[in-house]
Design a protein around this motif. Structure first.
Motif, PDB file in Angstrom:
ATOM      1  N   GLY A 185      36.503  35.522  34.443  1.00 21.57           N
ATOM      2  CA  GLY A 185      34.953  35.419  34.543  1.00 21.57           C
ATOM      3  C   GLY A 185      34.244  36.836  34.768  1.00 21.57           C
ATOM      4  N   ARG A 186      33.008  36.644  34.684  1.00 21.31           N
ATOM      5  CA  ARG A 186      32.218  37.948  34.824  1.00 21.31           C
ATOM      6  C   ARG A 186      32.009  38.257  36.225  1.00 21.31           C
ATOM      7  NH1 ARG A 186      28.723  40.587  31.537  1.00 21.31           N
ATOM      8  NH2 ARG A 186      28.959  38.909  29.969  1.00 21.31           N
ATOM      9  N   PRO A 204      33.129  42.281  47.925  1.00 19.41           N
ATOM     10  CA  PRO A 204      33.245  40.610  47.870  1.00 19.41           C
ATOM     11  C   PRO A 204      32.026  40.125  48.416  1.00 19.41           C
ATOM     12  CG  PRO A 204      35.264  41.726  48.401  1.00 19.41           C
ATOM     13  CD  PRO A 204      34.463  42.826  48.448  1.00 19.41           C
ATOM     14  N   SER A 205      31.301  40.739  49.111  1.00 13.79           N
ATOM     15  CA  SER A 205      30.070  40.323  49.966  1.00 13.79           C
ATOM     16  C   SER A 205      28.871  40.565  49.089  1.00 13.79           C
ATOM     17  CB  SER A 205      29.837  40.807  51.295  1.00 13.79           C
ATOM     18  OG  SER A 205      29.215  42.276  51.197  1.00 13.79           O
ATOM     19  N   VAL A 234      37.318  35.389  41.907  1.00 16.59           N
ATOM     20  CA  VAL A 234      38.017  36.480  42.565  1.00 16.59           C
ATOM     21  C   VAL A 234      38.075  36.093  43.862  1.00 16.59           C
ATOM     22  CG1 VAL A 234      37.183  38.735  43.014  1.00 16.59           C
ATOM     23  CG2 VAL A 234      37.227  38.134  40.521  1.00 16.59           C
ATOM     24  N   THR A 235      37.132  35.566  44.458  1.00 16.41           N
ATOM     25  CA  THR A 235      36.803  35.209  45.962  1.00 16.41           C
ATOM     26  C   THR A 235      38.034  34.400  46.369  1.00 16.41           C
ATOM     27  OG1 THR A 235      34.566  35.752  46.019  1.00 16.41           O
ATOM     28  CG2 THR A 235      35.492  34.464  47.818  1.00 16.41           C
ATOM     29  N   THR A 236      38.564  33.426  45.451  1.00 11.98           N
ATOM     30  CA  THR A 236      39.437  32.580  45.843  1.00 11.98           C
ATOM     31  C   THR A 236      40.785  33.165  45.658  1.00 11.98           C
ATOM     32  OG1 THR A 236      38.191  30.533  44.691  1.00 11.98           O
ATOM     33  CG2 THR A 236      40.798  30.410  44.925  1.00 11.98           C
ATOM     34  N   ASN A 237      40.981  34.321  44.916  1.00 11.17           N
ATOM     35  CA  ASN A 237      42.070  35.073  45.007  1.00 11.17           C
ATOM     36  C   ASN A 237      42.129  35.878  46.319  1.00 11.17           C
ATOM     37  OD1 ASN A 237      42.850  34.129  42.462  1.00 11.17           O
ATOM     38  ND2 ASN A 237      42.006  35.781  41.226  1.00 11.17           N
ATOM     39  N   ASP A 254      42.836  40.835  34.941  1.00 10.41           N
ATOM     40  CA  ASP A 254      43.063  39.520  35.053  1.00 10.41           C
ATOM     41  C   ASP A 254      42.782  38.752  36.220  1.00 10.41           C
ATOM     42  OD1 ASP A 254      44.775  40.659  37.233  1.00 10.41           O
ATOM     43  OD2 ASP A 254      46.662  40.113  36.598  1.00 10.41           O
ATOM     44  N   GLY A 255      41.956  39.174  36.934  1.00 12.74           N
ATOM     45  CA  GLY A 255      41.081  38.610  38.255  1.00 12.74           C
ATOM     46  C   GLY A 255      42.236  38.978  39.504  1.00 12.74           C
TER      47      GLY A 255
END
Length: 389
Positions: A185-186, A204-205, A234-237, A254-255
């Motif tokens: 995703g974007r 991330p913030s 991305v945050t989940t990763n 790939d994220g």
């Protein structure tokens, strides 16, 4: 009321409550947080319950105090503890606080100063201003997104379509100049300097699902929904591999992610600190349960400390002794997301107490924003403590 008077009054309240509760040792004006065994004891609420005392200030009062202390008559948000300069982030924070407390006059002043002094030819905001001129014109995407959100909210709150249009336009500039598509995703990049072929520098913030949803609704641009999805992935990763997010990271096509010690990875140490602390607050106010769950996942590790340091490694071990209202505000967001509403309310009170006893621009801004985001609905419909009531 002066800062010194406020601090003395706050200290007096702390002493009185400490005596009543029979607390043997308490440093007046200190920066300690509530015990995780007795959340809310002492200065932050009725002993052992986490319920705010009558002395606790409302979110509106905290917000108004921030505006009184840090916004000058021209609408400039002044970093009084950092050389009296101004950054685009601060203008955006001021706009968010002003719309949240319903202060249209102050909102107009802050936005007018921002338009006059920081808006670049491409519509984005220059980052830093000092001594009468811009000294760093590189935009910072978190500031621009927060400002766009504030404008859209102000358009609705004050019935001002012109503000809505300005917010939508600024948001489109962000989408065009500071986002990229990955396989998941974007994502929002920190600034135009980070554009280009991946892997990408990432903060991330900076991602704010609630903001992306509001700007998507106002503009109808599907890229905001793409940003919600990409940021969540991305945050989940990030949180799948470490207990806490790092201030900076690198995102591959790939994220997948790698923690970084700084924006370009060239210096410093990898840690959860003054940037990453905002992530829980960004995700706690989302209306999507999966976003809220990401904020909630941080609660347990942050509850290891009675006095919560602002600087931790990614496993939650202290790497510094700094105390900041943001540390307690972030923990409040995680706790509220986890359903621990009394503990969250207690930590918000601690954040406010600390911002009064040791005032700083950044700490006071986040004490105000956290209270407004978590306890009220003026910035969004899914504030976790407001929903719980």
């Amino acid at each position: 009321m002066t800062k010194k008077t406020k601090a003395l009054l706050a200290a007096a309240v702390v002493v009185a409550l400490a005596v009543t509760a029979g607390i043997a040792s308490l440093v007046v004006g200190g920066s300690g947080g509530p015990s995780t065994d007795q959340a809310g004891a002492g200065a932050t609420g009725t002993p052992g319950t986490g319920i705010p005392t009558p002395q606790a200030r409302t979110a509106t009062e905290i917000g108004e105090d921030f505006l009184d202390d840090y916004v000058d008559d021209d609408g400039r948000v002044v970093r009084r503890d950092q050389g009296d300069d101004t950054v685009s982030e601060g203008q955006a924070y001021g706009m968010l606080v002003a719309v949240a407390v319903g202060d249209e006059k102050r909102f107009d002043a802050i936005w007018s100063w921002t338009e006059d002094e920081l808006v670049r030819p491409d519509g984005l905001l220059a980052w830093q201003w000092k001594d009468g001129a811009v000294v760093d014109d590189m935009p910072a995407s978190d500031a621009d997104v927060d400002a766009a959100r504030a404008l859209v909210l102000a358009g609705s709150t004050f019935d001002r379509p012109d503000l809505t249009t300005s917010g939508v336009d600024l948001g489109i500039d962000v989408l065009d100049e500071m986002t990229v598509s990955t396989d998941v995703g974007r994502i929002l990049l920190p600034g135009p300097w980070a554009m280009g072929a991946g892997p990408w520098s990432y903060n991330p913030s900076y991602a704010s699902p609630a903001t992306f949803a509001q700007l998507g609704e106002a503009s109808g641009d599907p890229r905001w929904a793409e940003l919600e999805a990409g940021s969540r992935a991305v945050t989940t990763n990030i949180l799948a591999s470490t207990a806490l997010p790092s201030d900076w990271a690198q995102v591959r096509q790939d994220g997948t992610t790698v923690p970084l010690p700084s924006a370009d990875g060239s210096s410093g140490s990898v840690q959860y600190s003054y940037d990453a602390g905002r992530l829980a607050l960004r995700y706690a106010e989302s209306c999507r349960p999966e976003d809220v769950a990401l904020a909630a996942s941080m609660a347990t590790v942050l509850q290891r400390y009675d006095e919560l340091p602002m600087q931790l490694d990614l496993g939650g071990q202290s790497v510094g002794s700094d105390q900041s209202p943001l540390a307690y505000a972030a923990r409040a967001a995680a706790e509220a997301s986890d359903g621990q509403h009394d503990r969250a309310a207690a930590d918000l009170r601690t954040a406010d107490d600390l911002s009064q006893s040791t005032p700083t621009y950044y700490g006071s801004a986040w004490a105000a924003l956290a209270a407004l985001q978590l306890e009220g609905t003026s910035l969004g419909a899914c504030s976790p403590l407001a929903v719980a009531r």
